[in-house]
Design a protein around this motif. Sequence first.
Motif, PDB file in Angstrom:
ATOM      1  N   THR A  53      -6.352  83.656  43.441  1.00  0.00           N
ATOM      2  CA  THR A  53      -5.071  83.111  43.877  1.00  0.00           C
ATOM      3  C   THR A  53      -5.332  82.038  44.926  1.00  0.00           C
ATOM      4  N   ASN A  54      -5.192  80.794  44.526  1.00  0.00           N
ATOM      5  CA  ASN A  54      -5.339  79.683  45.459  1.00  0.00           C
ATOM      6  C   ASN A  54      -4.416  78.547  45.017  1.00  0.00           C
ATOM      7  N   ARG A  55      -4.486  77.446  45.705  1.00  0.00           N
ATOM      8  CA  ARG A  55      -3.576  76.337  45.403  1.00  0.00           C
ATOM      9  C   ARG A  55      -3.813  75.786  44.000  1.00  0.00           C
ATOM     10  N   ALA A  56      -5.041  75.779  43.549  1.00  0.00           N
ATOM     11  CA  ALA A  56      -5.342  75.251  42.217  1.00  0.00           C
ATOM     12  C   ALA A  56      -4.722  76.120  41.122  1.00  0.00           C
ATOM     13  N   THR A  57      -4.832  77.433  41.252  1.00  0.00           N
ATOM     14  CA  THR A  57      -4.294  78.295  40.203  1.00  0.00           C
ATOM     15  C   THR A  57      -2.767  78.367  40.249  1.00  0.00           C
ATOM     16  N   THR A  58      -2.175  78.311  41.438  1.00  0.00           N
ATOM     17  CA  THR A  58      -0.716  78.273  41.486  1.00  0.00           C
ATOM     18  C   THR A  58      -0.209  76.934  40.952  1.00  0.00           C
ATOM     19  N   GLY A  59      -0.938  75.866  41.233  1.00  0.00           N
ATOM     20  CA  GLY A  59      -0.583  74.555  40.674  1.00  0.00           C
ATOM     21  C   GLY A  59      -0.738  74.526  39.161  1.00  0.00           C
ATOM     22  N   LEU A  60      -1.771  75.183  38.661  1.00  0.00           N
ATOM     23  CA  LEU A  60      -1.963  75.280  37.208  1.00  0.00           C
ATOM     24  C   LEU A  60      -0.803  76.035  36.567  1.00  0.00           C
ATOM     25  N   ALA A  61      -0.372  77.126  37.187  1.00  0.00           N
ATOM     26  CA  ALA A  61       0.762  77.893  36.667  1.00  0.00           C
ATOM     27  C   ALA A  61       2.031  77.037  36.649  1.00  0.00           C
ATOM     28  N   LEU A  62       2.240  76.267  37.696  1.00  0.00           N
ATOM     29  CA  LEU A  62       3.371  75.348  37.744  1.00  0.00           C
ATOM     30  C   LEU A  62       3.270  74.340  36.608  1.00  0.00           C
ATOM     31  N   LEU A  66       5.873  73.537  33.482  1.00  0.00           N
ATOM     32  CA  LEU A  66       6.406  72.207  33.190  1.00  0.00           C
ATOM     33  C   LEU A  66       6.032  71.759  31.786  1.00  0.00           C
ATOM     34  N   PHE A  67       4.796  72.023  31.372  1.00  0.00           N
ATOM     35  CA  PHE A  67       4.306  71.612  30.055  1.00  0.00           C
ATOM     36  C   PHE A  67       5.056  72.337  28.938  1.00  0.00           C
ATOM     37  N   ILE A  68       5.095  73.656  29.007  1.00  0.00           N
ATOM     38  CA  ILE A  68       5.764  74.429  27.957  1.00  0.00           C
ATOM     39  C   ILE A  68       7.282  74.235  28.031  1.00  0.00           C
ATOM     40  N   GLY A  69       7.810  74.108  29.232  1.00  0.00           N
ATOM     41  CA  GLY A  69       9.241  73.860  29.384  1.00  0.00           C
ATOM     42  C   GLY A  69       9.662  72.532  28.779  1.00  0.00           C
ATOM     43  N   THR A  70       8.848  71.499  28.973  1.00  0.00           N
ATOM     44  CA  THR A  70       9.133  70.201  28.367  1.00  0.00           C
ATOM     45  C   THR A  70       9.122  70.320  26.845  1.00  0.00           C
ATOM     46  N   GLY A  71       8.141  71.046  26.327  1.00  0.00           N
ATOM     47  CA  GLY A  71       8.080  71.259  24.885  1.00  0.00           C
ATOM     48  C   GLY A  71       9.291  72.012  24.374  1.00  0.00           C
ATOM     49  N   ALA A  72       9.740  72.999  25.124  1.00  0.00           N
ATOM     50  CA  ALA A  72      10.912  73.779  24.710  1.00  0.00           C
ATOM     51  C   ALA A  72      12.176  72.925  24.694  1.00  0.00           C
TER      52      ALA A  72
END
Length: 134
Positions: free
Chosen positions: A68-77, A81-87
């Motif tokens: 759990t760090n900034r990179a993994t929370t940023g990846l989750a974000l 955004l990626f899947i939401g845009t596709g949806a």
Amino acid sequence: METPTNTPETTRNDNGTARSPAVLATLSALLLLAASIVGQIAAGADYPTVPPGLVIPLVAAALLVWRTNRATTGLALGVGLFIGTGAILTPNTGDHLSSGDTALIASTAAELVALTTLVIAGAAATLARKGARR
């Protein structure tokens, strides 16, 4: 040296770093997203043999649990955004919601809730970890 203890506000992973409520909400949203894809497949929605919308959130959740760090929370974000845009851009979401199939409508609605939660909680978790170094 005293061992860190759990508090009501946080839970701790193996290396003792705290997981904030925003991180826990992000993790929950990733898992709900994956579960909603499984629900859509079970309801008869047309998905590829290995659906990226299922695999990507599970990988992001595993990374978030592992480190759990900034990179993994940023990846989750980014996943949200990626899947939401596709949806939003594909007609499948609208087709699922207007299908009349209760299971398909419910799982698609759960997907949209998960994506919204993932973006909000992922942003909060990433911004909260701005100064965190681990």
